[in-house]
Each structure stands twice: as structure tokens, then as C-alpha cells.
Design a protein around this motif. Structure first.
Motif, PDB file in Angstrom:
ATOM      1  N   GLY A 117       0.819  -1.209   0.000  1.00  0.00           N
ATOM      2  CA  GLY A 117       0.000   0.000   0.000  1.00  0.00           C
ATOM      3  C   GLY A 117       0.854   1.260   0.000  1.00  0.00           C
ATOM      4  O   GLY A 117       0.547   2.233  -0.693  1.00  0.00           O
ATOM      5  N   LYS A 118       1.937   1.224   0.788  1.00  0.00           N
ATOM      6  CA  LYS A 118       2.847   2.377   0.819  1.00  0.00           C
ATOM      7  C   LYS A 118       3.467   2.613  -0.544  1.00  0.00           C
ATOM      8  O   LYS A 118       3.551   3.748  -1.027  1.00  0.00           O
ATOM      9  CB  LYS A 118       3.970   2.143   1.845  1.00  0.00           C
ATOM     10  N   ARG A 119       3.906   1.522  -1.154  1.00  0.00           N
ATOM     11  CA  ARG A 119       4.545   1.639  -2.471  1.00  0.00           C
ATOM     12  C   ARG A 119       3.555   2.197  -3.489  1.00  0.00           C
ATOM     13  O   ARG A 119       3.838   3.150  -4.203  1.00  0.00           O
ATOM     14  CB  ARG A 119       5.047   0.251  -2.903  1.00  0.00           C
ATOM     15  N   ARG A 120       2.375   1.597  -3.505  1.00  0.00           N
ATOM     16  CA  ARG A 120       1.342   2.023  -4.449  1.00  0.00           C
ATOM     17  C   ARG A 120       0.955   3.480  -4.211  1.00  0.00           C
ATOM     18  O   ARG A 120       0.832   4.263  -5.149  1.00  0.00           O
ATOM     19  CB  ARG A 120       0.116   1.126  -4.276  1.00  0.00           C
ATOM     20  N   PHE A 121       0.764   3.837  -2.944  1.00  0.00           N
ATOM     21  CA  PHE A 121       0.368   5.215  -2.662  1.00  0.00           C
ATOM     22  C   PHE A 121       1.427   6.209  -3.098  1.00  0.00           C
ATOM     23  O   PHE A 121       1.110   7.260  -3.657  1.00  0.00           O
ATOM     24  CB  PHE A 121       0.058   5.431  -1.184  1.00  0.00           C
ATOM     25  N   SER A 122       2.686   5.852  -2.872  1.00  0.00           N
ATOM     26  CA  SER A 122       3.721   6.838  -3.180  1.00  0.00           C
ATOM     27  C   SER A 122       3.824   7.080  -4.680  1.00  0.00           C
ATOM     28  O   SER A 122       4.089   8.205  -5.117  1.00  0.00           O
ATOM     29  CB  SER A 122       5.063   6.440  -2.555  1.00  0.00           C
ATOM     30  N   GLU A 123       3.568   6.037  -5.472  1.00  0.00           N
ATOM     31  CA  GLU A 123       3.505   6.253  -6.927  1.00  0.00           C
ATOM     32  C   GLU A 123       2.410   7.266  -7.278  1.00  0.00           C
ATOM     33  O   GLU A 123       2.628   8.192  -8.065  1.00  0.00           O
ATOM     34  CB  GLU A 123       3.163   4.945  -7.659  1.00  0.00           C
TER      35      GLU A 123
END
Lengths: 165, 165
Positions: A117-123
Motif C-alpha cells: 500500500g505504501k509503495r502504491r500510494f507513493s507512486e
DNA sequence: GAATAATATTTTAAATATAAAATGTTTTGC
DNA sequence: GCAAAACATTTTATATTTAAAATATTATTC
């Protein structure tokens, strides 16, 4: 020539004029928000196949490193508990958030971003920031500061007049 | 003392700072709009058992004495054609609007307030104006003017960056 | 003037919103 | 400690939203 005309504006007329000015301000505020919201909505759909509420859900969690309860999410997102519940079910099934029970209070859940989720959100956040910059960027720093200050005052005006009338 | 520190802010840092300021401005704008919108929504429900989109639909017609087409309503309300279509069906069945075919162009309809619709709208508009005044009224005239000007500029900034990127 | 493109609206399908009821948990007051 | 109240969440029922497909009409183009 102008003064006599002004003098004919009695209290009632002036109040009426102010009324219309309030309405006009409200409509202008709404228009700006709608324009920005629609742009963000369509970009999120085009580029990430997601929606604004889902992005907002993740954004709230990103800002709260200790996680949030469902109620806190509801308050911060300014949507009903039922909405938050539905969004959480989706995002959880996609592996973007976790919803863990809290031992001290078994009524609540602690919702957090997963690693994914963190990775996806940061994109998404990177692009989101560019889109907002694109729309607001032509305001210079002092214009932004003025607006920030005015809106802060407006916000306190609104909340000062309490809901239960 | 202050100058050297400012000097250490390179272009990239300043851009980053501006970014966050843009986001903060956007979020503040959204918060204000949401607060006002929710208040109006609940008042309309409580006092008139209606919704904001339905009120907005009637309000657009009130401002256009010659009537509007479905497409014009969609553009002015900033919602999809499908929404307008659904709202029109409801309001028509309640007798508040009429939807008449236009001989010159059989694709379009001319939508107008009925006599009953005008009466009903004017009852609601009076209260609506009071509710908006209640929330924005604590701003003085020059604060309102400042906000009006800033938002006008913001609106032109947004629309200047065209949709199709 | 027939085929194609553009326009205006409605319908459909999926997502999201809300309020209110239902469920389960904790706190309060006696 | 037990009943009642308050709290946190989910579920349900209903209404709304949008994008996209479908329908119907008008305008264009060759």
C-alpha cells in the motif's frame, strides 16, 4: 452623482446585496473545488484505475504513521462510517491496507498501509502532487498565502456557527 | 542571519516546498467546501426533505428564464448527463419542472420551472440564502471581496491548464 | 442524396454516498 | 455486579454518481 445613489441604499438593500455576495462567494468556491476534484478524479482513473475516495483513504493513512481507527478515518475523510467500511473492505482485499484488532479495545480496528500500500500510494502521490501543482501552480507565493489565510478564516467562520440550530 | 538560510534553499527545495503548499491549499479549499456542502445538504433534508442536486437543478432554471436544455443543465451543474436525466425525471414527476420538445431540434428538450416549481424554489432559496449567510456572514465585506478576487484568479489558473494532457 | 460523423439524451452497470438498524464491546450509575 | 447508556463498527436499503453503451436526430462530406 455617485454619493446620492449610495445614500439611497438603505440597510435592507445593503443586507440583500451582501446576501447575494455570500451566495456568489459560495458558488465560486464550489466551482473551483469541483473543477479540481473532477480533474483529479479523471486523472486517477486514467493513470491508476482508481478513485478519489480510495486515494484519500490511503493518503490519510500515509499521514498517520501509527495507523487510524475506522472512526478517525471517517472524521478525517469527512464521509460516513458506512463508506469507510466499504472502502476498507476493498482496499484490504487488494492488499493495500491492513485492519488489525486492538487488544485494549475490541470495538476498534487499527488500519494501516501495508508495504504494498505504501509503495502504491507513493507512486500515486507523486503524480497527484504534479496534477495539483499544474492547476494551482500559476498562483504566485503571495497569492497562495493570501488564499490560505482567507480560507483559514472562512473555515473558522463556518465551524463557529454550530451545526445544531 | 535569515538571508544565508534562504540562500541554502536551492531551486529543487523551493519547488518541493511550493508543492506542499499547493497541496495544503487544495486540501483547505476542499475542507471549506465540504463543510458548507454538508451543512446545506442536511438543512435541505431536514427542512424541505430534498437534496442539494435537486435544489441546484431548480436554481439553474430560476437563473435562466428562457429555460435550459439538458446539456446546458449538465454543464452548469457540472455533473454528467446521466445525473441530469435522472434528476429531471424525478422533478418532472413531482410537477416542479417541465420538459418540452423543441420543434427546431428534436434531439433537445427545453426544461423550465413550472409555476409550482417557482413557488417551491423560492421558499427554499430564501432559507438557503440565510444558511449561506450564517456560514459566511462573519467575513466582512473586504474579506469577501479578497476571496472573490483570489478565487476568480484560481479559477482562471485551473481552466488555463487544459484538460486533455 | 446516401453514408458518415457529430450531437443530445437516456439507459445501463458499477461504484459510492447516506441514514438508520443491527451487532458487539465498554463504560456508567446505581 | 447488573442494567442501561454510550461507543465503534458493519450491514442494509435507498439514492446518487459516473462512464460508457444505446438510441435517436441533425449536420457533413463526397
Amino acid at each position: 452623482m455617485a454619493q446620492p445613489e449610495l445614500a439611497t441604499l438603505d440597510h435592507e438593500s445593503r443586507i440583500a446585496a451582501d446576501d447575494h455576495q455570500s451566495i456568489r462567494l459560495w458558488l465560486r468556491l464550489l466551482t473551483c473545488t469541483n473543477l479540481i476534484e473532477k480533474r483529479l478524479r479523471s486523472r486517477l482513473r486514467e493513470e491508476f484505475d482508481t478513485t478519489l475516495p480510495r486515494f484519500d483513504f490511503l493518503a490519510q493513512l500515509e499521514r498517520a504513521s501509527d495507523g487510524l481507527t475506522m472512526g478517525e478515518l471517517s472524521a478525517r475523510m469527512m464521509v460516513s462510517g458506512g463508506s469507510v467500511s466499504g472502502l476498507a473492505t476493498q482496499l484490504e482485499s487488494e492488499g493495500l491496507i491492513s485492519r488489525e484488532p486492538v487488544p485494549e479495545n475490541r470495538r476498534t480496528f487499527c488500519v494501516r498501509l501495508t508495504r504494498q500500500g505504501k509503495r502504491r500510494f507513493s507512486e500515486m502521490a507523486t503524480q497527484h502532487e504534479l496534477w495539483v501543482m499544474e492547476m494551482l501552480g500559476c498562483l504566485n507565493a503571495s497569492e497562495v498565502d493570501d488564499l490560505m489565510a482567507s480560507l483559514k478564516r472562512l473555515k473558522s467562520c463556518i465551524t463557529a456557527t454550530e451545526q445544531g440550530a
